[in-house]
Design a protein around this motif. Structure first.
Motif, PDB file in Angstrom:
ATOM      1  N   VAL A  32       0.719  -1.241  -0.213  1.00 21.54           N
ATOM      2  CA  VAL A  32       0.050  -0.004  -0.196  1.00 21.54           C
ATOM      3  C   VAL A  32       0.879   1.200   0.049  1.00 21.54           C
ATOM      4  O   VAL A  32       1.893   1.437   0.957  1.00 21.54           O
ATOM      5  CB  VAL A  32      -0.841   0.145   1.221  1.00 21.54           C
ATOM      6  N   VAL A  49      -4.621   1.796   5.978  1.00 20.67           N
ATOM      7  CA  VAL A  49      -4.277   0.474   5.764  1.00 20.67           C
ATOM      8  C   VAL A  49      -5.325  -0.796   6.692  1.00 20.67           C
ATOM      9  O   VAL A  49      -5.335  -0.580   7.834  1.00 20.67           O
ATOM     10  CB  VAL A  49      -2.845  -0.123   5.943  1.00 20.67           C
ATOM     11  N   ASP A  78      -7.044  -4.852   2.427  1.00 24.25           N
ATOM     12  CA  ASP A  78      -6.043  -4.572   1.608  1.00 24.25           C
ATOM     13  C   ASP A  78      -5.063  -5.560   1.241  1.00 24.25           C
ATOM     14  O   ASP A  78      -4.146  -5.443   0.314  1.00 24.25           O
ATOM     15  CB  ASP A  78      -5.237  -3.213   2.156  1.00 24.25           C
TER      16      ASP A  78
END
Length: 325
Positions: free
Chosen positions: A169, A175, A179
């Motif tokens: 990411v 996050v 994800d």
């Protein structure tokens, strides 16, 4: 004698077939389809061959089973679910003979908390971090905080083999568990669980290993294989059950008021339904008691190679190696 048997019509115009032969010991009202037993059937009333020896043997074994069950009150036991959801349920077990409430509830609680198989994250590789006491540029949390957030993630792993899930990411971003790259073997129970906060110029790249196991396995007793340099081991809590509590109170059976009523609350992490967890715990206890009963009856017990989760097997191997002088 005198018992009545009633057939229920499933179709409005249904009638008895023409070839139907009424037994001599049964009187039938064809309008209401109600039969009355006038006498017990005798051997000549049965128009096909039967093996009397097998019948005698069957009932003699049933009698033996009844004699082996010295507690007829066990048949009164009923189990109900009074409230709950997919993570928390409350069960009621009643009535139990005096003293059996604590005996059964405590045994179930210990097994629920210690012996059920689950999944957990066991290691993490964070790009740019050589150890857990370091920081990452433009990431709000340090590596230790990220590790704690990862350990809190609850996952379902299909199959017994370990699986690796990657995360990549770039900031700015909050996050979350959703994800992570998709892996058909791994499912995060809470996709919105927080992992880290990455600022605009930040970049978080890591990979975690998910394994199946039982109980709590600290990093000190886990066997370390050929991991990538910089891999950080995590203490793994595999148990899918987070909390088990119970209370025992008196309940009435006829004139007796000292029978036990158990109210048990089971809370899981969402990877297993509380009812399934209770079923697994009861099966584990029954298996152990079955072994004891086999020994008491003088039956031969076949010893098989135990099937244990891979994580426990590696931990046991490390323990054995440490004990050698």
């Amino acid at each position: 004698m005198g018992d009545k048997i009633t057939l229920k019509r499933t179709l409005p115009n249904w009638q008895l077939p023409p070839h139907f032969v009424l037994p001599a010991w049964l009187k039938l009202d064809k309008k209401t389809l109600t039969g009355t037993v006038e006498r017990f059937p005798v051997r000549d009333d049965i128009g096909f061959e039967i093996d009397e020896k097998m019948i005698v043997e069957f009932y003699s074994r049933c009698g033996e089973r009844r004699m082996l069950s010295p507690l007829p009150e066990t048949e009164l036991l009923a189990i109900s679910e009074i409230r709950g959801d997919e993570r928390r349920k409350v069960f009621v077990l009643e009535p139990l003979l005096p003293g059996y409430g604590v005996t059964l509830a405590n045994a179930l609680r210990r097994v629920l908390l210690s012996s059920l198989t689950g999944s957990a994250l066991t290691s993490v590789y964070v790009e740019g971090a050589s150890h857990q006491f370091t920081t990452l540029p433009s990431v709000k949390e340090d590596v230790l905080d990220v590790m704690l957030n990862l350990k809190a993630l609850r996952v379902k792993l299909s199959g017994d083999e370990p699986a690796t899930v990657a995360l990549d990411v770039k900031g700015p971003a909050e996050v979350k568990a959703k994800d992570f790259a998709k892996n058909p073997s791994v499912e995060f129970v809470d996709p919105n669980a927080h992992v880290a906060s990455v600022e605009k110029s930040g970049h978080l790249k890591l990979a975690v290993t998910v394994e199946r196991g039982r109980g709590f396995v600290p990093t000190e007793i886990r066997e370390r294989g050929k991991d990538v340099l910089g891999t950080i081991q995590l203490d793994a809590s595999f148990s899918p059950v987070k909390k088990v509590s119970y209370s025992v109170e008196n309940t009435r059976v006829g004139r007796m008021t000292n029978f036990d009523k158990v109210t048990m609350e089971i809370v899981t992490d969402g990877t297993v339904d509380p009812a399934q967890a209770l079923d697994q715990a009861a099966a584990i206890l029954v298996e152990h008691f079955g072994r004891i009963a086999q020994f008491a009856r003088g039956e031969t017990i076949t010893l098989e190679e135990p099937v244990v989760p891979a994580e426990q097997a590696r931990a046991a191997k490390v323990k054995g190696a440490k004990r050698q002088p």
